[in-house]
Design an enzyme around this catalytic site. Structure first.
Site, PDB file in Angstrom:
ATOM      1  N   ALA A  32       0.848  -1.196   0.000  1.00  0.00           N
ATOM      2  CA  ALA A  32       0.000   0.000   0.000  1.00  0.00           C
ATOM      3  C   ALA A  32       0.879   1.240   0.000  1.00  0.00           C
ATOM      4  O   ALA A  32       1.739   1.374   0.877  1.00  0.00           O
ATOM      5  CB  ALA A  32      -0.883   0.008   1.247  1.00  0.00           C
ATOM      6  N   THR A  44      -3.156   6.042   3.655  1.00  0.00           N
ATOM      7  CA  THR A  44      -2.786   4.748   3.075  1.00  0.00           C
ATOM      8  C   THR A  44      -4.016   3.853   2.977  1.00  0.00           C
ATOM      9  O   THR A  44      -5.146   4.341   3.101  1.00  0.00           O
ATOM     10  CB  THR A  44      -1.626   4.107   3.871  1.00  0.00           C
ATOM     11  N   ASN A  45      -3.844   2.567   2.744  1.00  0.00           N
ATOM     12  CA  ASN A  45      -4.978   1.647   2.638  1.00  0.00           C
ATOM     13  C   ASN A  45      -4.609   0.306   3.278  1.00  0.00           C
ATOM     14  O   ASN A  45      -3.503   0.136   3.772  1.00  0.00           O
ATOM     15  CB  ASN A  45      -5.401   1.482   1.168  1.00  0.00           C
ATOM     16  N   ARG A  46      -5.546  -0.639   3.259  1.00  0.00           N
ATOM     17  CA  ARG A  46      -5.380  -1.872   4.041  1.00  0.00           C
ATOM     18  C   ARG A  46      -4.608  -2.975   3.330  1.00  0.00           C
ATOM     19  O   ARG A  46      -4.507  -4.077   3.855  1.00  0.00           O
ATOM     20  CB  ARG A  46      -6.757  -2.420   4.433  1.00  0.00           C
ATOM     21  N   SER A  47      -4.080  -2.727   2.144  1.00  0.00           N
ATOM     22  CA  SER A  47      -3.329  -3.784   1.450  1.00  0.00           C
ATOM     23  C   SER A  47      -2.091  -4.166   2.266  1.00  0.00           C
ATOM     24  O   SER A  47      -1.385  -3.305   2.779  1.00  0.00           O
ATOM     25  CB  SER A  47      -2.901  -3.292   0.067  1.00  0.00           C
TER      26      SER A  47
END
Ligand code: C5P
Length: 235
Positions: A32, A44-47
């Site tokens: 991410a 940001t994101n959950r990847s």
């Protein structure tokens, strides 16, 4: 890396020397991206990067030379891969442009932020009583921007709805040879996934629910077949 990880890595390298992707250079992106708001905060994101790292490892097992361009993750580096660390989408764009030259495949598994804060504060933003807004600006679409002469182009589509229509739209817009579609909620963070592959020639292939490591091997096998088909279109 721990001693057992090193031993497994050495065995993978030895097995890969004669594998189906021997002599091929594969660039994989994972993780991410992080977009700075100020020196302390990020968007940001959950990847987690698990799928991209599994693909890098599978490509090494298949004999490829692998460049893994990675946003920050909690994962161990992939033994045998050239690891390139980046944080933001703009850094990722720059790294992809640098490393994709002459590559045989670009596999974009990174979860790239679509937007970044327009202004990055040089000092920590102090709280006030009033609400606040952060203005975001569009990040470039890396797959749509980067020219990859001769390389097989693979994208990912993580959606929460309209999976097929979205995947087919991205296949077209980003000029991909193959797109790996999955449900964002099922995929993110899990060790398992269920994916559907959409190919440029209209083929659709559903890979059932499986460990990301096994799916990665199947995805890499398809990429190998696409590289071969490009080399020898009449076969
Ligand atoms: O458009 P969307 O972000 O859903 O497309 C996902 C695919 O495009 C992924 O392969 C991702 O790595 C790639 N991507 C990109 N540049 C962006 C956003 C996504 O290359 N700015």
């Amino acid at each position: 890396l721990s001693a057992p990880e090193r031993i497994v890595g050495a065995i993978e390298l030895a097995l890969g020397a004669t594998g189906p992707l021997a002599g091929q250079h594969v660039v994989v992106t994972a993780g991410a991206t992080r977009e700075a708001i100020d020196p302390i905060r990020i968007l940001t994101n959950r990847s987690t990067g698990k799928m991209g790292y599994a693909i890098a490892r599978a490509a090494i097992q298949a004999g490829a030379r692998v460049t893994l361009i990675s946003a920050p993750t909690n994962l161990s580096p992939v033994e045998g891969a050239e690891m390139i660390d980046i944080e933001s989408a703009l850094e990722l764009l720059d790294a992809v442009q640098t490393h994709v030259a002459g590559a045989d495949a670009l596999i974009m598994a990174a979860a790239v932020a679509d937007y970044r804060p327009l202004d990055v504060a040089t000092d920590k933003i102090k709280k006030a009583d009033a609400d606040m807004a952060i203005q975001l600006t569009r990040n470039p679409d890396i797959l749509a921007t980067v020219g990859t002469p001769g390389a097989i182009r693979v994208g990912f589509a993580a959606e929460t709805r309209d999976h097929e229509a979205n995947a087919l739209g991205k296949l077209e817009r980003k000029n991909l040879d193959m797109i790996v579609a999955n449900d964002a909620r099922e995929a993110m963070g899990s060790d398992e996934n269920a994916v559907t592959l959409y190919f440029r020639d209209g083929r659709i292939e559903t890979l059932g629910r499986d460990a990301k490591t096994d799916l990665a091997q199947q995805i890499v096998a398809r990429v190998g077949a696409l590289i071969l088909a490009r080399r020898a279109p009449s076969l």
